[in-house]
Write a protein that holds these residues in place. Structure first.
Motif, PDB file in Angstrom:
ATOM      1  N   THR A  83       0.823  -1.212   0.000  1.00  0.00           N
ATOM      2  CA  THR A  83       0.000   0.000   0.000  1.00  0.00           C
ATOM      3  C   THR A  83       0.857   1.263   0.000  1.00  0.00           C
ATOM      4  OG1 THR A  83      -1.697  -1.235   1.195  1.00  0.00           O
ATOM      5  CG2 THR A  83      -1.919   1.166   1.166  1.00  0.00           C
ATOM      6  N   LEU A  87       0.778   4.151  -2.832  1.00  0.00           N
ATOM      7  CA  LEU A  87       0.579   5.558  -2.475  1.00  0.00           C
ATOM      8  C   LEU A  87       1.630   6.442  -3.146  1.00  0.00           C
ATOM      9  CD1 LEU A  87      -0.314   5.575   1.328  1.00  0.00           C
ATOM     10  CD2 LEU A  87      -1.537   6.793  -0.470  1.00  0.00           C
ATOM     11  N   LEU A 118      -9.540  -1.778   2.623  1.00  0.00           N
ATOM     12  CA  LEU A 118      -8.708  -0.820   3.350  1.00  0.00           C
ATOM     13  C   LEU A 118      -7.540  -0.329   2.492  1.00  0.00           C
ATOM     14  CD1 LEU A 118      -8.680  -2.542   6.852  1.00  0.00           C
ATOM     15  CD2 LEU A 118      -9.885  -0.438   6.206  1.00  0.00           C
ATOM     16  N   HIS A 119      -6.993  -1.207   1.660  1.00  0.00           N
ATOM     17  CA  HIS A 119      -5.906  -0.820   0.740  1.00  0.00           C
ATOM     18  C   HIS A 119      -6.364   0.320  -0.173  1.00  0.00           C
ATOM     19  CE1 HIS A 119      -2.611  -1.405  -2.214  1.00  0.00           C
ATOM     20  NE2 HIS A 119      -3.568  -1.364  -3.138  1.00  0.00           N
ATOM     21  N   LYS A 121      -9.136   2.166   0.040  1.00  0.00           N
ATOM     22  CA  LYS A 121      -9.661   3.290   0.815  1.00  0.00           C
ATOM     23  C   LYS A 121      -8.524   4.209   1.263  1.00  0.00           C
ATOM     24  CE  LYS A 121     -12.572   4.218   4.914  1.00  0.00           C
ATOM     25  NZ  LYS A 121     -11.614   4.848   5.870  1.00  0.00           N
ATOM     26  N   THR A 122      -7.427   3.604   1.700  1.00  0.00           N
ATOM     27  CA  THR A 122      -6.276   4.394   2.157  1.00  0.00           C
ATOM     28  C   THR A 122      -5.731   5.264   1.031  1.00  0.00           C
ATOM     29  OG1 THR A 122      -5.676   2.719   3.797  1.00  0.00           O
ATOM     30  CG2 THR A 122      -3.941   4.229   3.105  1.00  0.00           C
ATOM     31  N   GLU A 125      -8.238   8.106   0.022  1.00  0.00           N
ATOM     32  CA  GLU A 125      -8.366   9.182   1.004  1.00  0.00           C
ATOM     33  C   GLU A 125      -7.110  10.038   1.108  1.00  0.00           C
ATOM     34  OE1 GLU A 125     -11.727   7.250   3.982  1.00  0.00           O
ATOM     35  OE2 GLU A 125      -9.621   7.223   4.596  1.00  0.00           O
ATOM     36  N   LYS A 126      -5.961   9.461   0.758  1.00  0.00           N
ATOM     37  CA  LYS A 126      -4.701  10.198   0.908  1.00  0.00           C
ATOM     38  C   LYS A 126      -4.290  10.956  -0.358  1.00  0.00           C
ATOM     39  CE  LYS A 126      -2.614   7.517   4.662  1.00  0.00           C
ATOM     40  NZ  LYS A 126      -2.501   8.656   5.593  1.00  0.00           N
TER      41      LYS A 126
END
Length: 293
Positions: A83, A87, A118-119, A121-122, A125-126
């Motif tokens: 992740t 990112l 969650l991967h 979503k993170t 959101e970032k």
């Protein structure tokens, strides 16, 4: 035609002597735009993202954005099974000016549905950039469930998915679980035309590397409701669609582009081996049949 619809090419990454061929990439992008492609996807699976390092990956995206210069959308491949790496690549693509990113289901780790949620979503959101999920269980082992896609579709930045299971049933389930404005793209040339009939908006294509005009016309016809016209082009290209995967992709696409004189060197990076002579001959026969040679 709306943004992020139609025939979008998962463009190959050309190399010379194992190094990025920047002029070759620029020339391929111009070839695509001249022949009606509706969008460019650099650093996808077909772009050998798994064997490009971070610097190369970022350079390919940056050069693609600069070359396209806003003429058609650029959806940058920024997925990873880590992740934090995903990112970093997503942030870099945003800095380069990509219109959106394509983020693959994490491979090798075998996350469960909550881990996948969650991967993505993170990342969403970032980094404030439109995101397409990418489901390709033939390569990642795990598959994102349509219900999980529906959960992710509620997040502001997640606007669509490349659905590459080859299953119209899966495709239908994804559409049924997502809002009407969620963009579902076929990840398989074979299913691209029929997927429009059940609500698909386009395809991220391999055959578009070598025959962008045909694929663009087929998708335009399908989206306009010209089913006989779209079906005619589907079957015209069907044998070449199969040949694009006659050996591990993107070997056939790159070899075809070399034979067409579109790139100097059609080689792939290991562990994708060079095409055997017999496979190359079959590829040539298919190219002649389609008028590419």
């Amino acid at each position: 035609m709306e943004k992020f619809h139609g025939a979008l090419v998962a463009i190959v990454t050309p190399f010379i002597d194992g190094k990025l061929d920047e002029q070759g990439l620029v020339d391929l992008i111009e070839f695509q735009i001249e022949n009606g492609t509706h969008g460019i996807i650099p650093c996808g699976t077909t772009g050998e993202s798994a064997t490009t390092n971070f610097d190369e990956h970022k350079r390919v995206i940056d050069l693609t954005v600069k070359t396209v210069a806003g003429r058609i959308p650029v959806i940058a491949g920024t997925g990873a099974n880590n992740t934090l790496e995903a990112l970093e690549l997503t942030e870099s693509a945003k800095e380069s000016g990509a219109d959106a990113v394509l983020s693959v289901v994490p491979y090798y780790n075998k996350p469960d549905q909550e881990g996948m949620y969650l991967h993505f979503k993170t990342i969403a959101e970032k980094v404030d950039i439109p995101m397409f999920l990418y489901n390709v269980p033939g390569r990642t082992v795990v598959s994102i469930d349509p219900v999980t896609v529906g959960r992710l579709a509620q997040l502001d930045n997640i606007i669509g998915i490349k659905e590459a299971t080859g299953s119209l049933a899966q495709f239908s389930e994804v559409i049924a679980n997502c809002p009407d404005d969620f963009i579902v793209l076929s990840g398989d040339d074979f299913t691209s035309m029929p997927s429009v009939m059940i609500g698909g908006k386009g395809v991220i294509s391999v055959i578009s590397n070598v025959y962008p005009l045909g694929m663009a016309q087929m998708m335009e016809r399908a989206l306009a409701g010209d089913i006989p016209g779209a079906r005619e082009l589907h079957y015209k290209m069907y044998d070449m669609m199969k040949l694009m995967f006659s050996t591990p992709s993107p070997g056939p696409a790159k070899k075809a582009l070399e034979l067409m004189g579109r790139i100097q060197d059609g080689s792939t990076r290991l562990p994708i081996a060079p095409m055997a002579d017999g496979a190359v001959e079959k590829l040539k026969e298919g190219m002649v049949k389609l008028g590419l040679l």
